[in-house]
Design a protein around this motif. Structure first.
Motif, PDB file in Angstrom:
ATOM      1  N   LYS A 113      22.204  10.157  33.761  1.00  0.00           N
ATOM      2  CA  LYS A 113      21.551  11.298  34.433  1.00  0.00           C
ATOM      3  C   LYS A 113      21.257  10.984  35.904  1.00  0.00           C
ATOM      4  O   LYS A 113      21.501  11.793  36.785  1.00  0.00           O
ATOM      5  CB  LYS A 113      20.238  11.615  33.698  1.00  0.00           C
ATOM      6  CG  LYS A 113      19.430  12.714  34.339  1.00  0.00           C
ATOM      7  CD  LYS A 113      18.513  13.393  33.321  1.00  0.00           C
ATOM      8  CE  LYS A 113      17.722  14.512  33.968  1.00  0.00           C
ATOM      9  NZ  LYS A 113      16.589  14.039  34.756  1.00  0.00           N
ATOM     10  N   ARG A 114      20.752   9.789  36.164  1.00  0.00           N
ATOM     11  CA  ARG A 114      20.346   9.453  37.531  1.00  0.00           C
ATOM     12  C   ARG A 114      21.525   9.042  38.401  1.00  0.00           C
ATOM     13  O   ARG A 114      21.487   9.197  39.617  1.00  0.00           O
ATOM     14  CB  ARG A 114      19.340   8.278  37.505  1.00  0.00           C
ATOM     15  CG  ARG A 114      18.046   8.596  36.827  1.00  0.00           C
ATOM     16  CD  ARG A 114      17.125   9.378  37.694  1.00  0.00           C
ATOM     17  NE  ARG A 114      16.627   8.618  38.829  1.00  0.00           N
ATOM     18  CZ  ARG A 114      15.691   9.057  39.663  1.00  0.00           C
ATOM     19  NH1 ARG A 114      15.145  10.246  39.467  1.00  0.00           N
ATOM     20  NH2 ARG A 114      15.289   8.323  40.681  1.00  0.00           N
ATOM     21  N   ASP A 166      16.875  17.969  43.833  1.00  0.00           N
ATOM     22  CA  ASP A 166      16.195  17.655  42.578  1.00  0.00           C
ATOM     23  C   ASP A 166      14.696  17.885  42.787  1.00  0.00           C
ATOM     24  O   ASP A 166      14.189  17.716  43.900  1.00  0.00           O
ATOM     25  CB  ASP A 166      16.442  16.190  42.174  1.00  0.00           C
ATOM     26  CG  ASP A 166      17.889  15.967  41.740  1.00  0.00           C
ATOM     27  OD1 ASP A 166      18.633  16.967  41.647  1.00  0.00           O
ATOM     28  OD2 ASP A 166      18.271  14.811  41.502  1.00  0.00           O
ATOM     29  N   GLY A 224      20.751  14.209  42.677  1.00  0.00           N
ATOM     30  CA  GLY A 224      21.391  13.165  41.870  1.00  0.00           C
ATOM     31  C   GLY A 224      21.837  12.052  42.798  1.00  0.00           C
ATOM     32  O   GLY A 224      21.095  11.634  43.702  1.00  0.00           O
TER      33      GLY A 224
END
Ligand code: FAD
Length: 600
Positions: A345-346, A108, A132
């Motif tokens: 998302k995280r 990321d 992630g």
């Protein structure tokens, strides 16, 4: 005896991050290299790692550097870490992450296009390079692709049951194919153990079926030593419900990304458990803790992000005091603190894990969590620069090796450990092998003996069932050598382990050698027992509380024990012998780091 034979310079046992990194390095240094692993390639524990790889890359905080990482690691380990390992680890981790990226790992990114880094317990700055919450998957994918591209031989679904040695050191390894049950031997002057952890000796664990302490036990049997086996890490947050998934990990990233712990009365209880050792760097109020997520420079970190041993003990105390959840955990709440979009998302894996396994939507409700046996800090005693064990030709890297993490590992420091020390072990193993290759042979009588021992459970009739013995061992370790320990309980554990040893000598299995899980377990059980004995003996001996070892009868840390390592070896009669050894002394220029990097 029917036996498949192979010859290499370096045999690596284990295909997790440490094993693959070691194999790549050995190969690139000219050694004919093989990797052997119990499960399919790509299934090692490393693949489950969620949070990230700790490395002081200073992408988010320019003030981060290896000295701060070194200091955090030593403090997290309550200063019992081997200083040289902690130093090498902190210095080399950034290069290992960048190298992974060069090999194709897709991390990321920050807004500026740098590798993004996230917060984790005990790390002063956001330091975990991540993908992630699936960092281990990317790490393994990258290393695996490279291993295959380099043409390194991989023996998968193949279990090593014995190391072969002669008077001068290692000569190879012996094992069996899980599918056919046929035997296989590798002649090699260097063996790198990268077998991971021991969690399956405990009833509630984040570890999968493979983690039966094989490497620890194989090393001991071959004449190597284990250091500080009393230190077992209970991760504070495992799933507690439903029972079939109890122990499965809930990543620390949930707390790093804003999740908080609450008891049944709704209190954010971690504020009641801040130890003096960490008080200066921990927020005093909820307001300060909450501000920290957006402004880390002017606020101190939330107590939920204290090192794992502190948080696990706090949860244990809340549950014991009757303030737990309906299923015996505490609440981990991110739903009320972050948007559903942010959470998905995280933390995509966590979202699916709870949805599918517990029918809980973590964007709308709190999770129930409790401590789970996660990691062993103790392991094979190695020379820090080369990962050489006391037996010439034997090396150990990754979770199976001891020393690096002291009494408690910081999150994210394992993935970096695998890369740093996997590489070093592969290099040293290749160098050793090239010096000794012409002077080794596998002794036929030793091979025949290894085969006889492996087949013994088939020859006994009416003996014990391996599953019953495993269950009893896991219960014993859970009840008597868990998070909080006392002398009478550990003495009782040792008595029970002695009785279990007799039962293991009388195990019998039915059926044939083709894919027979009962037989496989019968061969794993002696490893589990010896590792459990090492943990219980060392835990009884260490009369203090430090990191992953908490004694109810000796609740304080002790200055003498701060200078003492406990070393397990195998006595001639096969029992575990325990000796005390002084902790290697840190050079003055490193000791200065602790003054120079003061808390904010
Ligand atoms: P492993 O990856 O455990 O691999 C061991 C290998 O040895 C396997 O291939 C196995 O098949 C093989 N093996 C074992 N015994 C034998 C035998 N007798 N014969 C042949 N092969 C054998 N750490 C972090 O730093 N960051 C994280 O975010 C993180 N998250 C985690 C999440 C979970 C759910 C778990 C369980 C752990 C996590 N950890 C994390 C810890 C970290 O993943 C492990 O400590 C690390 O991956 C261990 O790597 P390893 O290479 O030493 O061994």
């Amino acid at each position: 005896m029917e036996l498949e034979r192979h010859e290499y310079d370096v045999v690596v046992v284990g295909a997790g991050g440490a094993g693959l990194r070691a194999a790549i390095e050995a190969h690139e240094n000219g050694a004919r290299t093989a990797v052997v692993c119990k499960s399919l390639l790509g299934k090692a524990h490393t693949v489950m790692a969620e949070g990230g790889i700790a490395a002081a890359m200073a992408n988010l905080y320019p003030e981060d550097n290896w000295r701060v990482h070194f200091r955090d690691t030593m403090r997290g380990g309550k200063m019992l870490n081997h200083w040289r390992m902690a130093q090498l680890h902190a210095q080399e981790a950034p290069d290992r992450v960048r190298e992974l990226e060069d090999w194709g790992a897709l991390f990321d990114r920050t807004a500026d296009g740098l590798i993004s880094q996230r917060d984790f317990g005990g790390h002063r700055y956001a330091r975990l390079a991540h993908v992630g919450d699936r960092t281990g998957l990317e790490l393994i994918r990258t290393l695996q692709q490279r291993t295959v591209a380099l043409g390194i031989d991989v023996y998968m679904e193949c279990t090593v049951t014995r190391l072969m040695t002669d008077a001068d050191g290692v000569t190879g390894a012996f094992g069996y194919w899980r599918e056919s049950g046929r035997f296989v031997a590798w002649q090699a002057p260097s063996v790198v153990l990268a077998t991971g952890g021991i969690g399956k000796s405990y009833k509630v664990t984040s570890n999968s079926w493979e983690y039966t302490g094989d490497g620890h036990s194989l090393a001991l049997q071959a004449g190597a030593t284990l250091v500080n086996m009393e230190f077992v890490q209970f991760h504070p947050t495992g799933m507690v419900w439903p029972p079939s998934v109890r122990g499965i990990l809930v990543t620390e990233s949930v707390r790093g990304d804003g999740g908080i712990l609450k008891n049944s009365a709704g209190n954010r209880f971690m504020f009641d458990y801040i130890p003096d050792f960490f008080r200066k760097e921990t927020a005093e109020t909820e307001a300060e803790a909450d501000r920290w997520y957006d402004d880390k420079k002017n606020n101190r970190r939330p107590p939920e992000l204290l090192p794992r041993d502190e948080v696990a003990r706090a949860i244990n105390s809340e549950v014991k005091a009757g303030r737990g959840t309906p299923h015996g955990g505490v609440f981990l709440d991110i739903a009320s603190r972050r948007s559903a979009e942010y959470i998905r998302k995280r933390l995509p894996s966590m979202y699916h894990q709870f949805k599918e396994l517990a029918e809980v939507d973590i964007t709308a409700e709190a999770m129930e969590v409790g401590p789970t046996c996660h990691y062993v800090m103790g392991g094979v005693e190695v020379e820090p620069d080369t990962e050489a064990a006391r037996v010439p030709g034997l090396f150990a890297a990754g979770e199976v090796a001891g020393g690096m993490h002291g009494s408690n590992r910081l999150g994210g420091n394992s993935l970096s450990d695998l890369l740093v020390f996997g590489r070093r072990a592969g290099l040293a193993a290749a160098e050793h092998a090239l010096k000794r290759i012409d002077r080794i042979a596998l002794a036929d009588d030793a091979l025949a003996d290894a085969a006889r021992a492996a087949l013994a459970p088939f020859d006994r009739e009416g003996g014990e069932n391996p599953y019953t013995v495993q269950h009893d061992l896991q219960q014993t370790m859970h009840d008597l050598v868990g998070i909080i320990r006392t002398a009478p309980e550990m003495e009782q554990a040792l008595e029970r382990i002695a009785a279990l040893k007799e039962r293991v000598a009388n195990l019998s299995v039915e059926g044939h050698r083709q894919y027979n899980p009962g037989w496989h377990l019968a061969l794993d059980l002696p490893h589990m027992l010896v590792v459990s004995e090492c943990i219980a003996r060392a835990a009884l001996e260490r009369q203090e509380s430090r990191g992953g070892h908490t004694r109810d009868d000796f609740p304080a840390t002790d200055a003498d024990w701060a200078r003492t390592n406990l070393i397990c070896s195998q006595a001639p009669d096969g029992t575990v012998a325990l000796t005390r050894q002084p902790l290697p002394q840190m050079p003055a220029e490193l000791a200065e780091v602790f003054e120079e990097v003061s808390a904010p």
